[in-house]
Scaffold this motif. Structure first.
Motif, PDB file in Angstrom:
ATOM      1  N   ALA A 157      36.481  49.629  47.130  1.00 19.78           N
ATOM      2  CA  ALA A 157      36.322  48.645  46.049  1.00 19.78           C
ATOM      3  C   ALA A 157      35.505  47.448  46.541  1.00 19.78           C
ATOM      4  O   ALA A 157      34.635  46.927  45.838  1.00 19.78           O
ATOM      5  CB  ALA A 157      37.691  48.193  45.553  1.00 19.78           C
ATOM      6  N   GLY A 173      41.613  42.944  38.009  1.00 22.15           N
ATOM      7  CA  GLY A 173      40.531  42.150  37.431  1.00 22.15           C
ATOM      8  C   GLY A 173      40.656  42.093  35.920  1.00 22.15           C
ATOM      9  O   GLY A 173      41.204  43.012  35.286  1.00 22.15           O
ATOM     10  N   GLN A 174      40.204  41.019  35.372  1.00 24.08           N
ATOM     11  CA  GLN A 174      40.260  40.833  33.926  1.00 24.08           C
ATOM     12  C   GLN A 174      39.298  39.701  33.595  1.00 24.08           C
ATOM     13  O   GLN A 174      39.191  38.748  34.359  1.00 24.08           O
ATOM     14  CB  GLN A 174      41.703  40.474  33.522  1.00 24.08           C
ATOM     15  CG  GLN A 174      42.185  41.061  32.220  1.00 24.08           C
ATOM     16  CD  GLN A 174      41.732  40.242  31.032  1.00 24.08           C
ATOM     17  OE1 GLN A 174      41.371  39.087  31.177  1.00 24.08           O
ATOM     18  NE2 GLN A 174      41.736  40.857  29.858  1.00 24.08           N
ATOM     19  N   ARG A 175      38.605  39.830  32.481  1.00 26.31           N
ATOM     20  CA  ARG A 175      37.609  38.816  32.131  1.00 26.31           C
ATOM     21  C   ARG A 175      38.208  37.417  31.984  1.00 26.31           C
ATOM     22  O   ARG A 175      37.645  36.428  32.449  1.00 26.31           O
ATOM     23  CB  ARG A 175      36.913  39.243  30.832  1.00 26.31           C
ATOM     24  CG  ARG A 175      35.978  38.223  30.229  1.00 26.31           C
ATOM     25  CD  ARG A 175      34.795  37.855  31.130  1.00 26.31           C
ATOM     26  NE  ARG A 175      33.878  38.920  31.428  1.00 26.31           N
ATOM     27  CZ  ARG A 175      32.953  39.407  30.598  1.00 26.31           C
ATOM     28  NH1 ARG A 175      32.841  38.931  29.385  1.00 26.31           N
ATOM     29  NH2 ARG A 175      32.146  40.370  30.993  1.00 26.31           N
ATOM     30  N   PHE A 179      39.420  39.867  47.100  1.00 25.90           N
ATOM     31  CA  PHE A 179      40.132  39.781  45.816  1.00 25.90           C
ATOM     32  C   PHE A 179      40.557  38.341  45.532  1.00 25.90           C
ATOM     33  O   PHE A 179      40.501  37.891  44.388  1.00 25.90           O
ATOM     34  CB  PHE A 179      41.347  40.728  45.812  1.00 25.90           C
ATOM     35  CG  PHE A 179      40.918  42.176  45.861  1.00 25.90           C
ATOM     36  CD1 PHE A 179      40.635  42.877  44.707  1.00 25.90           C
ATOM     37  CD2 PHE A 179      40.739  42.818  47.086  1.00 25.90           C
ATOM     38  CE1 PHE A 179      40.201  44.196  44.750  1.00 25.90           C
ATOM     39  CE2 PHE A 179      40.306  44.144  47.143  1.00 25.90           C
ATOM     40  CZ  PHE A 179      40.026  44.827  45.974  1.00 25.90           C
ATOM     41  N   ARG A 237      37.527  36.200  44.378  1.00 27.15           N
ATOM     42  CA  ARG A 237      37.105  36.558  43.001  1.00 27.15           C
ATOM     43  C   ARG A 237      38.236  36.450  42.004  1.00 27.15           C
ATOM     44  O   ARG A 237      38.053  36.725  40.828  1.00 27.15           O
ATOM     45  CB  ARG A 237      36.523  37.979  42.990  1.00 27.15           C
ATOM     46  CG  ARG A 237      35.191  38.067  43.704  1.00 27.15           C
ATOM     47  CD  ARG A 237      34.782  39.499  43.949  1.00 27.15           C
ATOM     48  NE  ARG A 237      33.521  39.568  44.651  1.00 27.15           N
ATOM     49  CZ  ARG A 237      33.351  39.323  45.942  1.00 27.15           C
ATOM     50  NH1 ARG A 237      34.386  38.972  46.677  1.00 27.15           N
ATOM     51  NH2 ARG A 237      32.146  39.414  46.492  1.00 27.15           N
ATOM     52  N   LEU A 244      40.962  38.241  41.560  1.00 22.24           N
ATOM     53  CA  LEU A 244      41.248  39.543  40.943  1.00 22.24           C
ATOM     54  C   LEU A 244      42.729  39.883  41.162  1.00 22.24           C
ATOM     55  O   LEU A 244      43.173  40.007  42.304  1.00 22.24           O
ATOM     56  CB  LEU A 244      40.372  40.634  41.558  1.00 22.24           C
ATOM     57  CG  LEU A 244      38.855  40.424  41.453  1.00 22.24           C
ATOM     58  CD1 LEU A 244      38.107  41.440  42.320  1.00 22.24           C
ATOM     59  CD2 LEU A 244      38.405  40.535  40.004  1.00 22.24           C
ATOM     60  N   ASN A 270      45.999  43.761  36.320  1.00 21.33           N
ATOM     61  CA  ASN A 270      46.022  43.552  34.874  1.00 21.33           C
ATOM     62  C   ASN A 270      47.084  44.468  34.260  1.00 21.33           C
ATOM     63  O   ASN A 270      47.748  45.234  34.960  1.00 21.33           O
ATOM     64  CB  ASN A 270      44.617  43.745  34.269  1.00 21.33           C
ATOM     65  CG  ASN A 270      44.089  45.160  34.450  1.00 21.33           C
ATOM     66  OD1 ASN A 270      44.780  46.133  34.150  1.00 21.33           O
ATOM     67  ND2 ASN A 270      42.864  45.287  34.959  1.00 21.33           N
TER      68      ASN A 270
HETATM   69  N1  ACO Z   1      37.529  46.098  41.781  1.00 21.85           N
HETATM   70  C1  ACO Z   1      36.616  45.589  42.659  1.00 21.85           C
HETATM   71  N2  ACO Z   1      35.829  44.532  42.369  1.00 21.85           N
HETATM   72  C2  ACO Z   1      35.960  43.985  41.152  1.00 21.85           C
HETATM   73  C3  ACO Z   1      36.890  44.460  40.192  1.00 21.85           C
HETATM   74  C4  ACO Z   1      37.688  45.565  40.561  1.00 21.85           C
HETATM   75  N3  ACO Z   1      38.602  46.077  39.723  1.00 21.85           N
HETATM   76  N4  ACO Z   1      36.789  43.744  39.064  1.00 21.85           N
HETATM   77  C5  ACO Z   1      35.848  42.819  39.289  1.00 21.85           C
HETATM   78  N5  ACO Z   1      35.336  42.959  40.553  1.00 21.85           N
HETATM   79  C6  ACO Z   1      34.331  42.120  41.209  1.00 21.85           C
HETATM   80  C7  ACO Z   1      32.936  42.432  40.707  1.00 21.85           C
HETATM   81  O1  ACO Z   1      32.335  43.424  41.493  1.00 21.85           O
HETATM   82  C8  ACO Z   1      32.274  41.089  40.842  1.00 21.85           C
HETATM   83  O2  ACO Z   1      31.967  40.880  42.206  1.00 21.85           O
HETATM   84  P1  ACO Z   1      30.591  40.103  42.629  1.00 21.85           P
HETATM   85  O3  ACO Z   1      30.794  38.704  42.107  1.00 21.85           O
HETATM   86  O4  ACO Z   1      30.559  40.204  44.102  1.00 21.85           O
HETATM   87  O5  ACO Z   1      29.485  40.830  41.937  1.00 21.85           O
HETATM   88  C9  ACO Z   1      33.374  40.103  40.482  1.00 21.85           C
HETATM   89  O6  ACO Z   1      34.606  40.778  40.814  1.00 21.85           O
HETATM   90  C10 ACO Z   1      33.408  39.726  39.011  1.00 21.85           C
HETATM   91  O7  ACO Z   1      33.469  40.914  38.258  1.00 21.85           O
HETATM   92  P2  ACO Z   1      32.824  41.127  36.840  1.00 21.85           P
HETATM   93  O8  ACO Z   1      32.461  42.564  36.695  1.00 21.85           O
HETATM   94  O9  ACO Z   1      31.758  40.113  36.614  1.00 21.85           O
HETATM   95  O10 ACO Z   1      34.050  40.763  35.904  1.00 21.85           O
HETATM   96  P3  ACO Z   1      34.147  41.057  34.372  1.00 21.85           P
HETATM   97  O11 ACO Z   1      34.942  39.987  33.779  1.00 21.85           O
HETATM   98  O12 ACO Z   1      32.808  41.334  33.793  1.00 21.85           O
HETATM   99  O13 ACO Z   1      34.956  42.464  34.323  1.00 21.85           O
HETATM  100  C11 ACO Z   1      36.707  44.018  34.224  1.00 21.85           C
HETATM  101  C12 ACO Z   1      36.286  42.574  33.984  1.00 21.85           C
HETATM  102  C13 ACO Z   1      35.780  44.954  33.459  1.00 21.85           C
HETATM  103  C14 ACO Z   1      38.125  44.203  33.674  1.00 21.85           C
HETATM  104  C15 ACO Z   1      36.674  44.330  35.745  1.00 21.85           C
HETATM  105  O14 ACO Z   1      37.546  43.467  36.423  1.00 21.85           O
HETATM  106  C16 ACO Z   1      37.003  45.789  36.046  1.00 21.85           C
HETATM  107  O15 ACO Z   1      36.123  46.633  36.023  1.00 21.85           O
HETATM  108  N6  ACO Z   1      38.313  46.104  36.353  1.00 21.85           N
HETATM  109  C17 ACO Z   1      38.708  47.478  36.588  1.00 21.85           C
HETATM  110  C18 ACO Z   1      38.935  48.191  35.260  1.00 21.85           C
HETATM  111  C19 ACO Z   1      40.176  47.715  34.560  1.00 21.85           C
HETATM  112  O16 ACO Z   1      41.243  47.665  35.129  1.00 21.85           O
HETATM  113  N7  ACO Z   1      40.028  47.387  33.258  1.00 21.85           N
HETATM  114  C20 ACO Z   1      41.141  46.958  32.394  1.00 21.85           C
HETATM  115  C21 ACO Z   1      41.042  45.525  31.988  1.00 21.85           C
HETATM  116  S1  ACO Z   1      42.468  44.982  31.079  1.00 21.85           S
HETATM  117  C22 ACO Z   1      42.276  45.654  29.530  1.00 21.85           C
HETATM  118  O17 ACO Z   1      41.191  45.875  29.069  1.00 21.85           O
HETATM  119  C23 ACO Z   1      43.435  45.967  28.679  1.00 21.85           C
END
Ligand code: ACO
Length: 429
Positions: A294, A305-307, A354, A357, A359, A362
């Motif tokens: 990861a 992670g979560q927006r 983590f 960032r 993270l 969720n």
């Molecule tokens: N694992 C590893 N790295 C991560 C993760 C993760 N799960 N989530 C975010 N990051 C990192 C990104 O690579 C980025 O790193 P960088 O700054 O070095 O490029 C940084 O954290 C910010 O990540 P973004 O992608 O910009 O965050 P965004 O808000 O766009 O994405 C998301 C949110 C899609 C939920 C993301 O955290 C993810 O993919 N998580 C895994 C999938 C997941 O669990 N989704 C469910 C969300 S809850 C729901 O929808 C009910």
């Protein structure tokens, strides 16, 4: 110090003043609706991470603190004291129901729990292993054809009826699609059972052997649904409003939301989480190996992670507690995947990648364990999230429909393609 009432943008010799808008929880937005007409500029915000697309009174999320409230009520209070249907009514109609209102709406749900026999033929058309989310979305969209009088909603009574039809029938659709996949006969809903118990009956009873779910299992399901009942303008909530802004009917908008939810970055993440735990359980990768992958960007740590939340997702806390509650009550065997989840979480939360960032787990991180304890199969996980999310989606559709300021959603783009060129005849290409 007196707060400014306008924001000023200065660029390219022009200065533009833009009004500010402040929400009841103090959040300030810069109203850019006049920016293009005043200066010819647009804002650029891929993923809409900094864009407020509407005013809404449904759900408040404080991502820094990790709190979630439905219509002002903290999630934890509702989870502890309300039923899923009370919570649904709160979201859809604006307030907690009085006893008689709740009884009346439950009656409406009971009256709506069957599917038109012709609609069952749509279900028959899917292959036995058809994707449950494809089935759910298609069936909800088809549902609209059976109620043409509700394709345009004019009154509160029509809204109430349409909401009841969707909330009640999705449960039947979901259970029937599972039964079809399993090759089991449909179990018709039992009008004497409440919402969650009835769903579990349709899923797990067989003729002459009724499933009587223990109270803690019913409660755990109710908690799961409450935790997913709304999450503001997440991808699926925003989809409802996007589709609804063209005045598409409620059934079409909810069907679209199911599709938006399906993806693995949103409501489909629970499947990815379980697959991840299985990989570790099966010895194909270690917990630390996952963390390293990861961090290297080769994969996402699913369920992390979560927006909006830059803190622990309060729904994840709730769902984990519900699962632990089942363990304590002896209603579930301790799953080796739970220890794997704890191990991965501990490693992630001790790792700078983590932490920097922000993270955190969720809602999907522990929800699969809870669903497994209730016996829900993995392909059904996103369907369960969708059932939970129905009230929130319906509430968003309704709020938008009532909003006098509502405009059709039509974002702009910054065009980066080729500039004008002349048509090239076939023999010259
Ligand atoms: N694992 C590893 N790295 C991560 C993760 C993760 N799960 N989530 C975010 N990051 C990192 C990104 O690579 C980025 O790193 P960088 O700054 O070095 O490029 C940084 O954290 C910010 O990540 P973004 O992608 O910009 O965050 P965004 O808000 O766009 O994405 C998301 C949110 C899609 C939920 C993301 O955290 C993810 O993919 N998580 C895994 C999938 C997941 O669990 N989704 C469910 C969300 S809850 C729901 O929808 C009910």
């Amino acid at each position: 110090m007196k707060k400014e009432s306008v924001a000023t943008i200065a660029y390219d010799g022009k200065t533009v003043e833009l009004p500010l808008i402040t929400g009841t929880e103090g959040e300030t937005g810069i109203d850019v609706t006049s920016l293009r007409s005043k200066a010819g500029w647009i804002t650029f915000d891929p993923g809409f991470a900094n864009t407020g697309a509407c005013k809404s009174g449904i759900t408040h999320i404080d991502g820094e603190r990790g709190t979630l409230r439905y219509r002002g009520y903290p999630l934890e209070q509702l989870a502890e004291r309300a039923s899923f249907i009370e919570t649904a009514m709160l979201l859809m109609f604006g307030d907690l129901p009085a006893r008689d209102e709740l009884a009346e709406f439950r009656g409406l749900l009971r009256d709506q729990e069957l599917l038109h026999e012709s609609l069952l033929k749509h279900l028959d058309g899917f292959p036995p292993l058809g994707q449950p989310m494809a089935i759910l979305s298609a069936m909800i969209n088809s549902l609209g054809s059976y109620y043409p009088e509700l394709l345009t909603i004019r009154t509160d009574a029509e809204y109430r009826l349409a909401a009841a039809k969707i909330i009640s029938k999705v449960r039947t659709i979901a259970a029937f699609s599972y039964r079809k996949a399993e090759g089991l006969p449909f179990m018709y809903p039992n009008p004497h059972m409440d919402y969650c118990r009835n769903f579990l009956h349709m899923m797990f009873s067989v003729p002459f052997r009724l499933y009587e779910p223990p109270a803690p299992i019913v409660r755990a399901l109710s908690l799961f649904l409450i935790a997913h009942a709304d999450h503001g303008l997440d991808t699926s909530g925003a989809t409802v409003r996007m589709v609804g802004s063209s005045q598409a009917n409620l059934f079409a908008c909810i069907s679209a939301a199911v599709c938006a939810l399906w993806g693995r970055l949103h409501g489909g993440a629970g499947v990815g989480v379980m697959e991840m735990f299985e990989e570790v359980h099966g010895g194909r990768i270690t917990a630390q190996g996952l963390i390293e992958e990861a961090k290297s960007g080769r994969r996402r740590l699913m369920g992390f992670g979560q927006r909006v939340y830059k803190n622990y997702d309060p729904r994840a806390i709730l769902v984990r507690k519900a699962y632990e509650g089942l363990l304590t009550a002896g209603m579930a065997r301790r799953d080796a995947r739970f220890d794997i989840a704890l191990d991965i979480e501990a490693r992630a939360l001790a790792d700078d990648y983590f932490l920097e960032r922000r993270l955190y787990p969720n809602v999907n991180y522990y929800s699969g364990l809870l669903l497994r304890a209730i016996n829900i199969p993995v392909p059904m996980f996103p369907v369960m999230v969708a059932i939970g999310n129905m009230p929130g989606w319906i509430a968003h559709w309704h709020e938008e429909w009532k909003d006098a300021e509502m405009k059709i959603h039509r974002p702009r783009q910054v065009y980066t393609g080729r500039t004008q060129r002349e048509y090239v005849p076939m023999d010259k290409r």
